[in-house]
Design a protein around this motif. Structure first.
Motif, PDB file in Angstrom:
ATOM      1  N   UNK A  80       0.842  -1.196   0.000  1.00 46.11           N
ATOM      2  CA  UNK A  80       0.000   0.000   0.000  1.00 46.11           C
ATOM      3  C   UNK A  80       0.880   1.249   0.000  1.00 46.11           C
ATOM      4  N   UNK A  81       1.874   1.280   0.886  1.00 51.19           N
ATOM      5  CA  UNK A  81       2.754   2.448   0.998  1.00 51.19           C
ATOM      6  C   UNK A  81       3.521   2.689  -0.295  1.00 51.19           C
ATOM      7  N   UNK A  82       4.010   1.624  -0.928  1.00 50.35           N
ATOM      8  CA  UNK A  82       4.794   1.793  -2.155  1.00 50.35           C
ATOM      9  C   UNK A  82       3.927   2.278  -3.308  1.00 50.35           C
ATOM     10  N   UNK A  83       2.688   1.766  -3.429  1.00 48.24           N
ATOM     11  CA  UNK A  83       1.776   2.249  -4.473  1.00 48.24           C
ATOM     12  C   UNK A  83       1.379   3.698  -4.226  1.00 48.24           C
ATOM     13  N   UNK A  84       1.225   4.052  -2.963  1.00 44.39           N
ATOM     14  CA  UNK A  84       0.812   5.410  -2.612  1.00 44.39           C
ATOM     15  C   UNK A  84       1.905   6.427  -2.929  1.00 44.39           C
ATOM     16  N   UNK A  85       3.134   6.127  -2.565  1.00 45.39           N
ATOM     17  CA  UNK A  85       4.229   7.083  -2.710  1.00 45.39           C
ATOM     18  C   UNK A  85       4.866   7.065  -4.094  1.00 45.39           C
ATOM     19  N   UNK A  86       4.761   5.924  -4.780  1.00 46.74           N
ATOM     20  CA  UNK A  86       5.357   5.794  -6.118  1.00 46.74           C
ATOM     21  C   UNK A  86       4.260   5.331  -7.077  1.00 46.74           C
ATOM     22  N   UNK A  87       3.420   6.247  -7.557  1.00 50.28           N
ATOM     23  CA  UNK A  87       2.286   5.875  -8.405  1.00 50.28           C
ATOM     24  C   UNK A  87       2.727   5.193  -9.704  1.00 50.28           C
ATOM     25  N   UNK A  88       1.856   4.330 -10.198  1.00 54.05           N
ATOM     26  CA  UNK A  88       2.202   3.451 -11.312  1.00 54.05           C
ATOM     27  C   UNK A  88       2.563   4.195 -12.596  1.00 54.05           C
ATOM     28  N   UNK A  89       1.681   5.092 -13.072  1.00 54.80           N
ATOM     29  CA  UNK A  89       1.902   5.742 -14.374  1.00 54.80           C
ATOM     30  C   UNK A  89       3.206   6.543 -14.422  1.00 54.80           C
ATOM     31  N   UNK A  90       3.433   7.460 -13.480  1.00 54.99           N
ATOM     32  CA  UNK A  90       4.707   8.197 -13.539  1.00 54.99           C
ATOM     33  C   UNK A  90       5.922   7.290 -13.347  1.00 54.99           C
ATOM     34  N   UNK A  91       5.771   6.211 -12.557  1.00 55.93           N
ATOM     35  CA  UNK A  91       6.896   5.293 -12.358  1.00 55.93           C
ATOM     36  C   UNK A  91       7.311   4.679 -13.693  1.00 55.93           C
ATOM     37  N   UNK A  92       6.353   4.148 -14.447  1.00 57.56           N
ATOM     38  CA  UNK A  92       6.664   3.518 -15.730  1.00 57.56           C
ATOM     39  C   UNK A  92       7.276   4.536 -16.703  1.00 57.56           C
ATOM     40  N   UNK A  93       6.682   5.713 -16.772  1.00 59.21           N
ATOM     41  CA  UNK A  93       7.184   6.727 -17.701  1.00 59.21           C
ATOM     42  C   UNK A  93       8.617   7.140 -17.370  1.00 59.21           C
ATOM     43  N   UNK A  94       8.874   7.394 -16.105  1.00 51.59           N
ATOM     44  CA  UNK A  94      10.216   7.825 -15.698  1.00 51.59           C
ATOM     45  C   UNK A  94      11.229   6.694 -15.804  1.00 51.59           C
ATOM     46  N   UNK A  95      10.780   5.481 -15.514  1.00 54.00           N
ATOM     47  CA  UNK A  95      11.644   4.302 -15.634  1.00 54.00           C
ATOM     48  C   UNK A  95      12.127   4.164 -17.084  1.00 54.00           C
ATOM     49  N   UNK A  96      11.204   4.280 -18.055  1.00 51.65           N
ATOM     50  CA  UNK A  96      11.575   4.163 -19.459  1.00 51.65           C
ATOM     51  C   UNK A  96      12.487   5.313 -19.881  1.00 51.65           C
ATOM     52  N   UNK A  97      12.215   6.495 -19.371  1.00 49.83           N
ATOM     53  CA  UNK A  97      13.042   7.654 -19.711  1.00 49.83           C
ATOM     54  C   UNK A  97      14.479   7.462 -19.245  1.00 49.83           C
ATOM     55  N   UNK A 143       9.811  -1.348  -5.089  1.00 47.90           N
ATOM     56  CA  UNK A 143       8.704  -1.059  -6.021  1.00 47.90           C
ATOM     57  C   UNK A 143       8.980  -1.640  -7.398  1.00 47.90           C
ATOM     58  N   UNK A 144      10.199  -1.495  -7.909  1.00 47.73           N
ATOM     59  CA  UNK A 144      10.556  -2.020  -9.227  1.00 47.73           C
ATOM     60  C   UNK A 144      10.498  -3.547  -9.262  1.00 47.73           C
ATOM     61  N   UNK A 145      10.963  -4.176  -8.197  1.00 48.22           N
ATOM     62  CA  UNK A 145      10.896  -5.647  -8.131  1.00 48.22           C
ATOM     63  C   UNK A 145       9.454  -6.118  -8.153  1.00 48.22           C
TER      64      UNK A 145
END
Length: 411
Positions: free
Chosen positions: A337-354, A400-402
């Motif tokens: 819950x904490x990881x989804x809350x602090x590191x939201x899915x959409x921006x995580x994927x976008x920034x990860x790819x960048x 979160x990435x794992x």
């Protein structure tokens, strides 16, 4: 004559007070050990407990010493007659206006020894002198301190093996004039903040009821609860102010009350209240994740466990050492819950790819963390960039990435 009568009245009053303390302790043990359902009133709520009926509790029963003479024991616990290994636990109850001293403790240690008791437990309301604590530690006597209101709670976590608390801290909790918490138990190298929890762990190895009580939540279900908590709003980054705004919307209290020694955060199931240790005020990353973790307990677990668990005390929330099966499930869910809350899915994927493109890593290949210097360098660069953006620790980014299968490790 008047002086004698006053003396007799004082003696009778003291005896009555001591008897009540013994009966209260006997009642608690009887409920814990024998009843099919245990109900304890606490702050207007009920705490329910299911235990096997396989032991007997006595008040003022006579026992024979190994050398022949008899002694009356305040409270005693015996295993059933048909038990393969008969056990005797004796409990000394002292409702005193002073602290238990070495003389009191020495007398009790002899009782335990001369009755060949399996265990000795000393219960008092006013604490122990440091010499008595040292003696009890040497003779493996469990010490229990209950406040004058006899408040009893069952806390979710114990400290095993002094992971986060020193012997000096234990001594302070047991001997201080102003107790820091309602109840304190010290037994060998284990420290508890709950009398009920201690007795249950002493006589039973696990609690299957709690294993069944806490359901399995999929990642999708936990993500949905995060979305509900945020009222459907989408964020690139969650600030502390936003977190506190939604805490207020959910009627969750965030206070500065002191948490138990050695812990970083607490969630109070009864009062829907979160407390964060003062030490985290200077550690932004750990403060945010601990706060989000406690919010996870409030959102995911309060309806399930209110009336069953008094509070959840958390230390290193990403570490799941020394957890039982049900504790582990509870903590994993709060961490997700904490990881989804602090590191939201959409921006995580976008920034990860960048970041991957800047590192010239194939879009379709996950990061791989092993001992190869080039792989470690790529991973640490990713952790560094994302931790700065989301204002969380590198360990949280790795976690979160794992969980999203964006990172593979050799662990």
């Amino acid at each position: 004559m008047a002086t004698l009568q006053l003396f007799i009245i004082l003696i009778m009053s003291t005896t009555s007070k001591g008897d009540r303390f013994e009966l209260r302790t006997q009642k608690l043990l009887t409920q814990v050990l024998r009843n099919g359902k245990f109900e304890l009133k606490l702050e207007g709520e009920s705490e329910f407990w299911i235990v096997p009926k396989d032991s007997y509790v006595f008040n003022k029963k006579k026992y024979k010493y190994v050398y022949g003479s008899k002694v009356i024991i305040d409270v005693s616990i015996e295993s059933p007659v048909e038990s393969d290994v008969p056990n005797l636990v004796i409990v000394e109850c002292k409702d005193l206006s002073r602290k238990v001293d070495k003389g009191d403790m020495g007398e009790f240690c002899l009782k335990v020894q001369d009755l060949n008791a399996k265990k000795g437990i000393f219960v008092t309301n006013n604490g122990f002198q440091k010499g008595a604590i040292e003696m009890a530690k040497y003779h493996n006597i469990a010490l229990i301190r209950i406040d004058e209101k006899n408040t009893l709670v069952w806390d979710l976590h114990r400290i095993r093996g002094f992971r986060n608390i020193s012997y000096l801290d234990i001594t302070e909790l047991l001997s201080s004039d102003v107790p820091a918490m309602p109840s304190v138990v010290f037994d060998g190298y284990i420290y508890y903040t709950s009398v009920i929890d201690y007795f249950y762990s002493l006589f039973y190895s696990s609690d299957l009821r709690l294993d069944k009580k806490i359901p399995f939540y999929s990642n999708e279900q936990i993500q949905k609860q995060v979305d509900l908590f945020l009222n459907g709003k989408k964020y690139v980054k969650i600030s502390n102010e936003i977190l506190k705004f939604y805490i207020i919307r959910q009627n969750i209290l965030l206070c500065n009350e002191t948490v138990s020694p050695g812990f970083l955060g607490r969630y109070d199931f009864y009062n829907n209240k979160i407390s964060i240790a003062e030490v985290l005020q200077n550690d932004e990353h750990r403060y945010r994740f601990t706060l989000a973790h406690e919010i996870g307990h409030a959102i995911l677990h309060r309806k399930l466990l209110k009336g069953l668990i008094a509070s959840a005390d958390d230390d290193d929330v990403l570490s799941l050492k020394d957890c039982s099966k049900w504790e582990r499930r509870l903590e994993i869910q709060a961490n997700l819950f904490a990881s989804y809350l602090l590191v939201p899915e959409a921006p995580l994927y976008n920034l990860y790819m960048e970041v991957k493109r800047k590192l010239n890593i194939n879009d379709y290949a996950p990061l791989y963390l092993d001992e190869q210097p080039c792989n470690k360098e790529d991973c640490y660069k990713m952790f560094y960039v994302l931790s700065k953006i989301f204002n969380v620790s590198k360990e949280v980014i790795k976690y979160r990435l794992k969980n999203e299968n964006l990172l593979l490790t050799s662990e």
